[in-house]
Write a protein that holds these residues in place. Structure first.
Motif, PDB file in Angstrom:
ATOM      1  N   VAL A  52      58.037  42.775  40.010  1.00 14.18           N
ATOM      2  CA  VAL A  52      57.303  41.772  39.455  1.00 14.18           C
ATOM      3  C   VAL A  52      56.799  40.919  40.626  1.00 14.18           C
ATOM      4  N   MET A  53      57.844  40.314  41.511  1.00 15.02           N
ATOM      5  CA  MET A  53      57.106  39.583  42.700  1.00 15.02           C
ATOM      6  C   MET A  53      56.305  40.222  43.540  1.00 15.02           C
ATOM      7  N   GLN A  54      56.331  41.537  43.873  1.00 15.93           N
ATOM      8  CA  GLN A  54      55.337  42.156  44.436  1.00 15.93           C
ATOM      9  C   GLN A  54      54.112  42.281  43.766  1.00 15.93           C
ATOM     10  N   GLU A  55      53.863  42.406  42.471  1.00 14.95           N
ATOM     11  CA  GLU A  55      52.838  42.658  41.622  1.00 14.95           C
ATOM     12  C   GLU A  55      51.992  41.198  41.629  1.00 14.95           C
ATOM     13  N   ILE A  56      52.909  40.009  41.345  1.00 17.26           N
ATOM     14  CA  ILE A  56      52.231  38.697  41.355  1.00 17.26           C
ATOM     15  C   ILE A  56      51.628  38.480  42.523  1.00 17.26           C
ATOM     16  N   PHE A  57      52.036  38.616  43.715  1.00 16.17           N
ATOM     17  CA  PHE A  57      51.229  38.190  45.094  1.00 16.17           C
ATOM     18  C   PHE A  57      50.178  39.166  45.213  1.00 16.17           C
ATOM     19  N   VAL A  58      50.306  40.575  44.803  1.00 15.60           N
ATOM     20  CA  VAL A  58      49.359  41.495  45.155  1.00 15.60           C
ATOM     21  C   VAL A  58      48.118  40.739  44.143  1.00 15.60           C
ATOM     22  N   GLN A  59      48.440  40.587  43.064  1.00 16.66           N
ATOM     23  CA  GLN A  59      47.378  40.266  42.028  1.00 16.66           C
ATOM     24  C   GLN A  59      46.840  38.755  42.725  1.00 16.66           C
ATOM     25  N   LEU A  60      47.528  37.954  43.353  1.00 16.31           N
ATOM     26  CA  LEU A  60      47.086  36.700  43.703  1.00 16.31           C
ATOM     27  C   LEU A  60      46.241  37.058  44.852  1.00 16.31           C
ATOM     28  N   PHE A  61      46.545  37.975  45.552  1.00 15.13           N
ATOM     29  CA  PHE A  61      45.359  38.292  46.772  1.00 15.13           C
ATOM     30  C   PHE A  61      44.088  38.720  46.244  1.00 15.13           C
ATOM     31  N   LEU A  62      44.152  39.763  45.136  1.00 16.43           N
ATOM     32  CA  LEU A  62      43.160  40.635  44.861  1.00 16.43           C
ATOM     33  C   LEU A  62      42.067  39.653  44.088  1.00 16.43           C
ATOM     34  N   LYS A  63      42.827  38.833  43.390  1.00 20.25           N
ATOM     35  CA  LYS A  63      42.146  37.824  42.414  1.00 20.25           C
ATOM     36  C   LYS A  63      41.675  36.500  43.008  1.00 20.25           C
ATOM     37  N   GLU A  71      45.501  23.871  42.614  1.00 20.49           N
ATOM     38  CA  GLU A  71      46.258  23.763  41.485  1.00 20.49           C
ATOM     39  C   GLU A  71      46.435  24.650  40.562  1.00 20.49           C
ATOM     40  N   ALA A  72      45.583  25.503  40.590  1.00 19.58           N
ATOM     41  CA  ALA A  72      45.325  26.820  39.616  1.00 19.58           C
ATOM     42  C   ALA A  72      46.176  28.029  40.166  1.00 19.58           C
ATOM     43  N   ILE A  73      46.678  28.109  41.439  1.00 17.29           N
ATOM     44  CA  ILE A  73      47.474  28.912  41.940  1.00 17.29           C
ATOM     45  C   ILE A  73      48.660  29.045  41.086  1.00 17.29           C
ATOM     46  N   PHE A  78      52.241  32.337  37.484  1.00 16.24           N
ATOM     47  CA  PHE A  78      53.282  32.235  36.258  1.00 16.24           C
ATOM     48  C   PHE A  78      52.605  33.171  35.105  1.00 16.24           C
ATOM     49  N   LEU A  79      51.381  33.405  35.015  1.00 10.20           N
ATOM     50  CA  LEU A  79      50.785  34.292  33.824  1.00 10.20           C
ATOM     51  C   LEU A  79      50.846  35.597  34.222  1.00 10.20           C
ATOM     52  N   VAL A  80      50.581  36.063  35.550  1.00 11.47           N
ATOM     53  CA  VAL A  80      50.720  37.417  36.149  1.00 11.47           C
ATOM     54  C   VAL A  80      52.219  37.775  35.922  1.00 11.47           C
ATOM     55  N   ALA A  81      53.134  37.001  36.243  1.00  6.63           N
ATOM     56  CA  ALA A  81      54.628  37.209  36.216  1.00  6.63           C
ATOM     57  C   ALA A  81      55.064  37.483  34.921  1.00  6.63           C
TER      58      ALA A  81
END
Length: 194
Positions: A52-63, A71-73, A78-81
């Motif tokens: 989950v941790m890997q996925e949320i930060f990959v998604q953060l970078f991609l999106k 403030e929206a980070i 949280f939503l991706v997690a």
């Protein structure tokens, strides 16, 4: 200052949106402990937490370009997690269900259960389930599975396309299989409880 918002200047946030690794690392270092704590509460294994941790930060970078402000980070993470943890939970349930079904196939209890359920009872259950189908699906299912007609023959006889026949049959088979799986699971549980 919001404790969940990484302290980024406007310039840093803009550099983050452009893919600046240093700013991304700053965000990662700030949010990783907070997200780890939240994810650890809902995931059963360390492996799941790391996934989950890997996925949320990959998604953060991609999106990153879709995030409107610093403030929206946190809400994004949280939503991706949450979504990733739910997906993992569903996969785990499916895996467990598959294991149970595999064990049941090879287990002596499964053989005993199959002998206990007479062919007549199973046929009656199938007819009851098929009777719950919508009329068109019921007709297509009957013609295909009982009368053993081909898609083309069914299509010509009832005046619908072969694709529609296929779609009706797929939907009907999924419904029947789902209901039969549910009944067999209930019977299995009853057998094991009593």
């Amino acid at each position: 200052m919001d404790l969940n918002a990484v302290p980024l200047s406007l310039d840093e946030f803009n550099r983050f949106k452009l893919g600046d690794e240093k700013v991304f690392k700053k965000i990662f270092d700030f949010y990783r402990p907070l997200m780890y704590h939240k994810v650890r509460r809902v995931c059963s294994s360390e492996l799941d937490v790391e996934e989950v941790m890997q996925e949320i930060f990959v998604q953060l970078f991609l999106k990153r370009n879709s995030i409107p402000s610093a403030e929206a980070i946190f809400p994004f993470l949280f939503l991706v997690a949450k979504r990733t943890a739910i997906t993992l939970f569903r996969k785990e349930l499916s895996r467990q269900k598959y294991q149970v079904s595999q064990l049941a196939e090879w287990d002596e209890l499964s053989d005993e259960l199959e002998r206990t359920i007479a062919h007549k009872d199973l046929d009656r259950m199938l007819k009851t389930i098929v009777s719950c189908l919508p009329p068109q699906q019921k007709l297509v299912f009957h013609k295909s599975k009982i009368e053993e007609m081909s898609y083309s023959e069914i299509s010509e006889e009832i005046g619908i396309s072969k694709n529609t026949v296929r779609n009706h049959l797929v939907a009907a088979c999924q419904f029947v299989r789902l209901k039969l799986d549910g009944l067999l699971l209930i019977l299995f549980l009853i057998k094991n409880i009593f």
